[in-house]
Design a protein around this motif. Structure first.
Motif, PDB file in Angstrom:
ATOM      1  N   LEU A 175       0.941  -0.573  -0.426  1.00  0.00           N
ATOM      2  CA  LEU A 175       0.192   0.380   0.062  1.00  0.00           C
ATOM      3  C   LEU A 175       1.066   1.366   0.021  1.00  0.00           C
ATOM      4  N   VAL A 176       0.068   1.957  -0.530  1.00  0.00           N
ATOM      5  CA  VAL A 176       1.079   3.616  -0.586  1.00  0.00           C
ATOM      6  C   VAL A 176       0.118   4.530  -0.151  1.00  0.00           C
ATOM      7  N   LEU A 177       0.906   5.555   1.085  1.00  0.00           N
ATOM      8  CA  LEU A 177       0.226   6.447   1.881  1.00  0.00           C
ATOM      9  C   LEU A 177       0.870   7.931   1.775  1.00  0.00           C
ATOM     10  N   CYS A 178       0.103   9.016   1.345  1.00  0.00           N
ATOM     11  CA  CYS A 178       0.272  10.382   0.789  1.00  0.00           C
ATOM     12  C   CYS A 178       0.133  11.272   2.048  1.00  0.00           C
ATOM     13  N   ASP A 179       0.949  11.599   2.725  1.00  0.00           N
ATOM     14  CA  ASP A 179       0.899  12.402   4.005  1.00  0.00           C
ATOM     15  C   ASP A 179       0.507  14.236   3.670  1.00  0.00           C
ATOM     16  N   GLY A 180      -0.166  14.218   2.554  1.00  0.00           N
ATOM     17  CA  GLY A 180       0.065  15.514   2.840  1.00  0.00           C
ATOM     18  C   GLY A 180       0.584  15.613   1.168  1.00  0.00           C
ATOM     19  N   ILE A 181       0.179  15.301   0.274  1.00  0.00           N
ATOM     20  CA  ILE A 181       0.220  15.551  -1.787  1.00  0.00           C
ATOM     21  C   ILE A 181      -0.468  16.287  -1.007  1.00  0.00           C
ATOM     22  N   GLU A 182      -0.210  17.672  -1.940  1.00  0.00           N
ATOM     23  CA  GLU A 182      -1.199  18.726  -2.302  1.00  0.00           C
ATOM     24  C   GLU A 182      -1.194  18.986  -4.061  1.00  0.00           C
ATOM     25  N   ASP A 183      -0.476  18.505  -4.827  1.00  0.00           N
ATOM     26  CA  ASP A 183      -0.106  18.345  -6.517  1.00  0.00           C
ATOM     27  C   ASP A 183      -1.351  17.882  -6.812  1.00  0.00           C
ATOM     28  N   VAL A 184      -2.099  18.025  -7.580  1.00  0.00           N
ATOM     29  CA  VAL A 184      -2.670  16.692  -8.666  1.00  0.00           C
ATOM     30  C   VAL A 184      -1.665  16.085  -9.141  1.00  0.00           C
ATOM     31  N   HIS A 185      -0.690  16.695 -10.080  1.00  0.00           N
ATOM     32  CA  HIS A 185       0.297  16.020 -11.096  1.00  0.00           C
ATOM     33  C   HIS A 185       1.160  15.300 -10.069  1.00  0.00           C
ATOM     34  N   ASN A 186       1.159  15.319  -8.898  1.00  0.00           N
ATOM     35  CA  ASN A 186       2.071  14.123  -8.334  1.00  0.00           C
ATOM     36  C   ASN A 186       1.012  14.009  -7.523  1.00  0.00           C
ATOM     37  N   LEU A 187      -0.036  13.361  -7.052  1.00  0.00           N
ATOM     38  CA  LEU A 187      -0.635  12.346  -6.542  1.00  0.00           C
ATOM     39  C   LEU A 187      -1.228  11.645  -8.154  1.00  0.00           C
ATOM     40  N   GLY A 188      -1.774  12.370  -9.204  1.00  0.00           N
ATOM     41  CA  GLY A 188      -1.674  11.429 -10.432  1.00  0.00           C
ATOM     42  C   GLY A 188      -0.520  10.255 -11.123  1.00  0.00           C
ATOM     43  N   SER A 189       0.714  10.775 -10.479  1.00  0.00           N
ATOM     44  CA  SER A 189       2.161  10.342 -10.814  1.00  0.00           C
ATOM     45  C   SER A 189       1.787   8.906 -10.005  1.00  0.00           C
ATOM     46  N   ILE A 190       1.936   9.180  -8.226  1.00  0.00           N
ATOM     47  CA  ILE A 190       1.481   8.406  -7.196  1.00  0.00           C
ATOM     48  C   ILE A 190       0.908   7.074  -7.755  1.00  0.00           C
ATOM     49  N   LEU A 191      -0.687   7.526  -8.460  1.00  0.00           N
ATOM     50  CA  LEU A 191      -1.383   6.308  -8.512  1.00  0.00           C
ATOM     51  C   LEU A 191      -1.100   5.346 -10.143  1.00  0.00           C
ATOM     52  N   ARG A 192       0.131   5.987 -10.706  1.00  0.00           N
ATOM     53  CA  ARG A 192       0.485   5.780 -11.917  1.00  0.00           C
ATOM     54  C   ARG A 192       1.112   4.386 -11.388  1.00  0.00           C
ATOM     55  N   VAL A 193       2.258   5.176 -10.702  1.00  0.00           N
ATOM     56  CA  VAL A 193       3.195   3.977 -10.292  1.00  0.00           C
ATOM     57  C   VAL A 193       2.943   3.371  -9.426  1.00  0.00           C
ATOM     58  N   ALA A 194       2.132   3.488  -8.079  1.00  0.00           N
ATOM     59  CA  ALA A 194       1.957   1.982  -7.733  1.00  0.00           C
ATOM     60  C   ALA A 194       0.878   1.567  -8.315  1.00  0.00           C
ATOM     61  N   GLU A 195       0.272   1.887  -9.551  1.00  0.00           N
ATOM     62  CA  GLU A 195      -0.970   0.806  -9.887  1.00  0.00           C
ATOM     63  C   GLU A 195       0.660  -0.302 -10.867  1.00  0.00           C
ATOM     64  N   CYS A 196       1.476   0.374 -11.661  1.00  0.00           N
ATOM     65  CA  CYS A 196       2.457  -0.073 -12.034  1.00  0.00           C
ATOM     66  C   CYS A 196       3.109  -0.996 -11.425  1.00  0.00           C
ATOM     67  N   ALA A 197       3.778  -0.960 -10.727  1.00  0.00           N
ATOM     68  CA  ALA A 197       3.590  -1.579  -9.558  1.00  0.00           C
ATOM     69  C   ALA A 197       3.443  -3.105  -8.903  1.00  0.00           C
ATOM     70  N   GLY A 198       1.891  -2.833  -8.747  1.00  0.00           N
ATOM     71  CA  GLY A 198       1.572  -3.809  -8.190  1.00  0.00           C
ATOM     72  C   GLY A 198       0.716  -3.471  -6.924  1.00  0.00           C
ATOM     73  N   ALA A 199       0.868  -2.440  -6.629  1.00  0.00           N
ATOM     74  CA  ALA A 199      -0.022  -1.908  -5.196  1.00  0.00           C
ATOM     75  C   ALA A 199      -1.394  -1.912  -4.649  1.00  0.00           C
ATOM     76  N   ALA A 200      -2.044  -2.864  -3.787  1.00  0.00           N
ATOM     77  CA  ALA A 200      -3.056  -2.918  -3.623  1.00  0.00           C
ATOM     78  C   ALA A 200      -4.181  -1.693  -3.318  1.00  0.00           C
ATOM     79  N   GLY A 201      -3.694  -0.744  -3.408  1.00  0.00           N
ATOM     80  CA  GLY A 201      -4.073   1.002  -3.467  1.00  0.00           C
ATOM     81  C   GLY A 201      -3.470   1.700  -2.917  1.00  0.00           C
ATOM     82  N   VAL A 202      -3.838   3.187  -2.760  1.00  0.00           N
ATOM     83  CA  VAL A 202      -3.371   4.411  -2.495  1.00  0.00           C
ATOM     84  C   VAL A 202      -4.317   4.917  -0.959  1.00  0.00           C
ATOM     85  N   ILE A 203      -3.763   5.616  -0.379  1.00  0.00           N
ATOM     86  CA  ILE A 203      -4.506   5.957   0.841  1.00  0.00           C
ATOM     87  C   ILE A 203      -4.332   7.935   0.275  1.00  0.00           C
ATOM     88  N   ILE A 204      -5.606   8.615   1.236  1.00  0.00           N
ATOM     89  CA  ILE A 204      -5.146   9.793   1.371  1.00  0.00           C
ATOM     90  C   ILE A 204      -5.764  10.110   1.668  1.00  0.00           C
TER      91      ILE A 204
END
Length: 234
Positions: free
Chosen positions: A89-118
């Motif tokens: 799992l990936v936890l986002c602690d204060g990610i405010e930029d939508v570009h960073n969040l979008g990139s994080i979702l892409r990276v996490a999904e490509c790596a097979g993460a089960a989910g992202v928590i915001i």
């Protein structure tokens, strides 16, 4: 909610989500033609419009000739993200930029993460822009919205997760055994992982830096970290 861009809409059409309609630029060819064909297969209403109409509807004016309309993004339950042994799992602690969040979702999904928590407050939510920037990954990975990241850490520990903060000054990530249930905490663009959050984590991990710049972009750091977890498990 609007999903813009060719890749994002193609990925959307691979899911079971309800698409109300699609606006497609007149004279669609190539990947736009593929979108039209896939939409017809699913009996989705497609409207052929000129570029000016798409420009008017587009939020960021980067629609690439297609906009899909769906119901608002549906968040996952925190506990539904737990996939058992070796869950990541990936936890986002204060990610405010939508570009960073979008990139994080892409990276996490490509790596097979089960989910992202915001968090519900003090952080970016999943918007049209985030979905577009994720290149469709937001359609394939669960995203949970929680009262706070510290709350999520407490709950994940009960489920047997090891929680690792990605922050400068910690132990080298390459010397750490990243097996079992793992949750990685990535911090905000300016402040990094908050002090109280770091203290709740089982360990702080750092990525060695050899240049003159003392930090990496949040999504880049996460990309290195999640694939180190993948490497450790293969």
């Amino acid at each position: 909610m609007k999903t813009e861009g060719r890749n994002a809409v193609l990925e959307l059409l691979k899911t079971d989500k309800t698409v109300d309609k699609i606006l497609l630029e007149k004279g669609a060819q190539g990947s736009l033609g593929k979108i039209f064909a896939e939409a017809r297969k699913k009996d989705i209403r497609v409207q052929s419009v000129d570029k000016k109409a798409l420009d008017k509807e587009s939020v960021e004016k980067r629609h690439q000739g297609v906009i899909a309309y769906t119901t608002d993004f549906v968040y996952s339950d925190l506990y539904s993200l737990d996939k058992g042994e070796n869950s990541l799992l990936v936890l986002c602690d204060g990610i405010e930029d939508v570009h960073n969040l979008g990139s994080i979702l892409r990276v996490a999904e490509c790596a097979g993460a089960a989910g992202v928590i915001i968090p519900k407050a003090k952080g970016a939510s999943v918007t049209d822009a985030v979905i577009r920037i994720s290149a469709g990954a937001a359609e394939h990975i669960g995203v949970a919205k929680v009262p706070s990241i510290n709350y999520a850490i407490d709950e994940l520990k009960k489920l047997g997760y090891w929680i690792y903060a990605l922050e400068a000054g910690g132990d080298c990530i390459y010397d750490t055994k990243l097996t079992g249930k793992v949750a990685l905490v990535v911090g905000g663009e300016d402040s990094g992982v908050k002090r109280l959050t770091r203290e709740k984590c089982d360990q702080v991990l750092s990525i060695p830096l050899f240049g003159k710049v003392n930090s990496l972009n949040a999504s880049v750091a996460l990309g290195i970290a999640v694939y180190e977890v993948v490497r450790a498990r293969t």
